[in-house]
Design a protein around this motif. Structure first.
Motif, mmCIF file in Angstrom:
data_model
loop_
_atom_site.group_PDB
_atom_site.id
_atom_site.type_symbol
_atom_site.label_atom_id
_atom_site.label_comp_id
_atom_site.label_asym_id
_atom_site.label_seq_id
_atom_site.Cartn_x
_atom_site.Cartn_y
_atom_site.Cartn_z
ATOM 1 N N VAL A 124 0.928 -1.043 0.020
ATOM 2 C CA VAL A 124 -0.004 -0.044 -0.033
ATOM 3 C C VAL A 124 0.846 1.315 -0.093
ATOM 4 O O VAL A 124 0.572 2.272 -0.756
ATOM 5 C CB VAL A 124 -0.904 -0.109 1.089
ATOM 6 N N SER A 128 0.760 4.158 -2.955
ATOM 7 C CA SER A 128 0.560 5.442 -2.554
ATOM 8 C C SER A 128 1.613 6.262 -3.383
ATOM 9 O O SER A 128 1.406 7.208 -3.951
ATOM 10 C CB SER A 128 0.393 5.765 -1.020
ATOM 11 N N LEU A 135 -8.160 2.306 -3.002
ATOM 12 C CA LEU A 135 -7.776 0.915 -3.085
ATOM 13 C C LEU A 135 -8.906 -0.013 -3.093
ATOM 14 O O LEU A 135 -9.993 0.179 -2.201
ATOM 15 C CB LEU A 135 -6.748 0.538 -2.029
ATOM 16 N N TRP A 177 -11.287 0.965 0.068
ATOM 17 C CA TRP A 177 -10.739 2.028 0.620
ATOM 18 C C TRP A 177 -10.636 3.461 -0.009
ATOM 19 O O TRP A 177 -10.177 3.448 -1.107
ATOM 20 C CB TRP A 177 -9.329 1.880 1.537
ATOM 21 N N ILE A 180 -6.436 6.094 0.323
ATOM 22 C CA ILE A 180 -5.407 5.218 0.441
ATOM 23 C C ILE A 180 -4.468 5.640 1.922
ATOM 24 O O ILE A 180 -3.937 4.773 2.536
ATOM 25 C CB ILE A 180 -4.390 5.059 -0.733
ATOM 26 N N GLN A 184 -3.273 3.540 4.930
ATOM 27 C CA GLN A 184 -1.883 3.659 5.407
ATOM 28 C C GLN A 184 -1.685 3.747 6.950
ATOM 29 O O GLN A 184 -0.986 3.202 7.475
ATOM 30 C CB GLN A 184 -0.929 4.562 4.554
#
Length: 192
Positions: A124, A128, A135, A177, A180, A184
């Motif tokens: 992830v 990013s 996502l 999501w 993102i 995170q």
């Protein structure tokens, strides 16, 4: 029980293909009992899928997006992500271009140690950095462990949809999501 401090997350390499295939087969044979037909699970062979994983590693242009968990030289998990496949529709509330986690598998002996969280976190982060703002991923709807994992991470579930996996009719759920960066943060907190 393995010590999680001995597990290192690193980029997948061509030499990992056979180990990645083994992790996939062992994970399917553990997680999908009662979901996929027994004959499908019994017929899985790591040798057959090693070539596919070797090809996937070779085609991967961004090493941040295909990561493995390495425990004393043994691959015990892997995660790969990239641009969203077009068969997963956008919801309309995404914070930018949509990425997808294609696969996330952890050897059953290493589940519950934070390996999946660390793998997903690393991929992830790479997504990013590559400029993605949202996502998605899919999980078999009856995979209770996978569903619980993604819900703990704040994924928003779509309604289940029918799909076929190796000839078997099952349902899968898309988790989303919209931002993102929020994912995170959740992943970083979960890693401690």
């Amino acid at each position: 029980m393995p010590d999680p401090r001995d597990i290192r997350i690193r980029s997948a390499q061509s030499k990992d293909a056979s180990a990645i295939a083994r992790v996939q087969v062992e994970t399917w044979q553990d997680a999908y009992v009662g979901i996929l037909p027994d004959r499908v699970l019994l017929e899985l062979r790591a040798v057959r899928s090693a070539g596919l994983w070797s090809n996937a590693i070779a085609k991967n242009r961004n090493t941040d997006l295909f990561q493995v968990a390495d425990w004393n030289g043994e691959v015990v998990g892997f995660c790969q992500g990239g641009p969203r496949r077009q068969d997963i529709a956008a919801a309309g509330n995404e914070a930018g271009e949509i990425a997808e986690i294609y696969v996330l598998y952890v050897d059953p002996s290493f589940q519950g140690l934070g390996v999946g969280t660390a793998l997903m976190g690393r991929v992830v982060d790479g997504l990013s950095l590559a400029g993605f703002g949202a996502l998605v991923l899919t999980v078999l709807s009856e995979n209770r462990g996978g569903v619980a994992f993604y819900e703990r991470l704040g994924g928003s579930a779509d309604l289940p949809i029918d799909c076929r996996v190796m000839g078997a009719q099952v349902e899968e759920t898309v988790y989303r999501w919209a931002d993102i960066r929020a994912l995170q943060e959740r992943l970083a907190r979960a890693e401690g």
